[in-house]
Design a protein around this motif. Structure first.
Motif: not given
Length: 316
Positions: A204, A222, A227-228, A231, A255, A259, A262-263
């Motif tokens: 991550i 990030p 993580d990528r 996304s 973080h 996270f 974001r997800h």
């Protein structure tokens, strides 16, 4: 000495069941209505834990539905490190055991299908249980290239049956070459993949460069590979289970909040916990539940992680 040891173990096991029963009874007396929780990652006979202990553990954690992930057939080739990785390296039992327990407790347990990928009848064994109602293939925890012909046959089977594949990423040990996995996400866009374990969660962090470090404790920048990928690829999900998932939440709470937000539509709760009681300092599963409740930016996101995302992904 042997008799005394067995007697003590029996006492502890009975105590755990009694404590669980007390917890459930207190909830009933107080009128508390537990919100449903789907645990997508548990195992039968995990390091010798009994079925009764597993059932008590899940109930004590507040889990309402549990997905049982089987081990493959005992084998002694390279993919199981000459037998070292049999039983998912944790004495876990196989397809029949998971299937039978799920059928015995259909309101609480669901089951997956699994097999050592380089055995000649691997896909036939997995397909047998997919036909019986297995909801996912995994946990795929074998020493093979992630894009090997053997694994691609499994991805093709998953595509045919419209089920996800849950993969254990551990550098140098299981599912080699995480950095190349994007090619499989692109080649099999109709297959939903679920990422799990040390290398998955370590990445991550954009600054995670030493892949031999499996449980990093530093602050997180990030934009790491995991993580990528989450996304960029709609067919990839994250399994929050095990010490690696808990570490990802606890190492940098600021973080973690970002996270999870974001997800929020990609994260699934799993425990992968071998504890026998479902509470206390040794129960990593209950600690993960507490961490998600603490760090989820909203109640809506919490409910997605604990229930709604899994309900949608597995079509429950």
């Amino acid at each position: 000495m042997k008799t005394a040891s067995l007697s003590r173990r029996g006492f502890l096991n009975r105590s755990g069941v009694l404590l669980t029963g007390l917890t459930l009874n207190l909830n009933a007396v107080s009128g508390a209505q537990a919100e449903p929780i789907i645990d997508i990652h548990q195992h039968t006979d995990y390091m010798g834990r009994t079925h009764d202990q597993l059932i008590a553990h899940q109930r004590a954690m507040g889990v309402t539905t549990t997905l049982l992930l089987p081990a493959g057939t005992p084998a002694f080739g390279l993919s199981t490190h000459k037998g070292e990785s049999n039983g998912l390296q944790a004495k876990c039992s196989g397809n029949d055991t998971c299937y039978n327990l799920a059928k015995q407790y259909p309101k609480e347990f669901l089951f997956a299908a699994n097999e050592v990928p380089d055995l000649p009848d691997a896909t036939q064994e997995i397909e047998k249980y997919l036909k019986l109602g297995a909801l996912v293939i995994g946990e795929s925890k074998f020493g093979v290239q992630c894009d090997s012909p053997e694994m691609q046959r499994i991805y093709e089977l998953a595509q045919s049956y419209n089920v996800p594949v849950l993969m254990h990423w551990q550098h140098g040990m299981y599912n080699y070459d995480f950095a190349r996995f994007h090619t499989m996400l692109e080649k099999y866009p109709k297959v939903n993949f679920i990422g799990h374990a040390q290398t998955w969660w370590a990445n991550i962090d954009k600054n995670h460069h030493d892949q031999t470090v499996l449980y990093p404790k530093t602050k997180v920048t990030p934009g790491g590979l995991t993580d990528r990928l989450l996304s960029d690829y709609p067919n990839l999900y994250a399994d929050m289970s095990a010490g690696s998932g808990l570490n990802a939440l606890q190492r940098d709470e600021e973080h973690a909040r970002g996270f999870l937000e974001r997800h929020q539509n990609k994260i699934l709760f799993g425990s992968d916990c071998l504890d026998a009681f479902g509470h206390g300092p040794q129960c990593q599963g209950s600690q993960t539940i507490a961490a998600i409740r603490k760090l989820a930016p909203s109640k809506t996101i919490e409910r997605k992680i604990f229930y709604e995302n899994a309900k949608t992904l597995f079509r429950l």
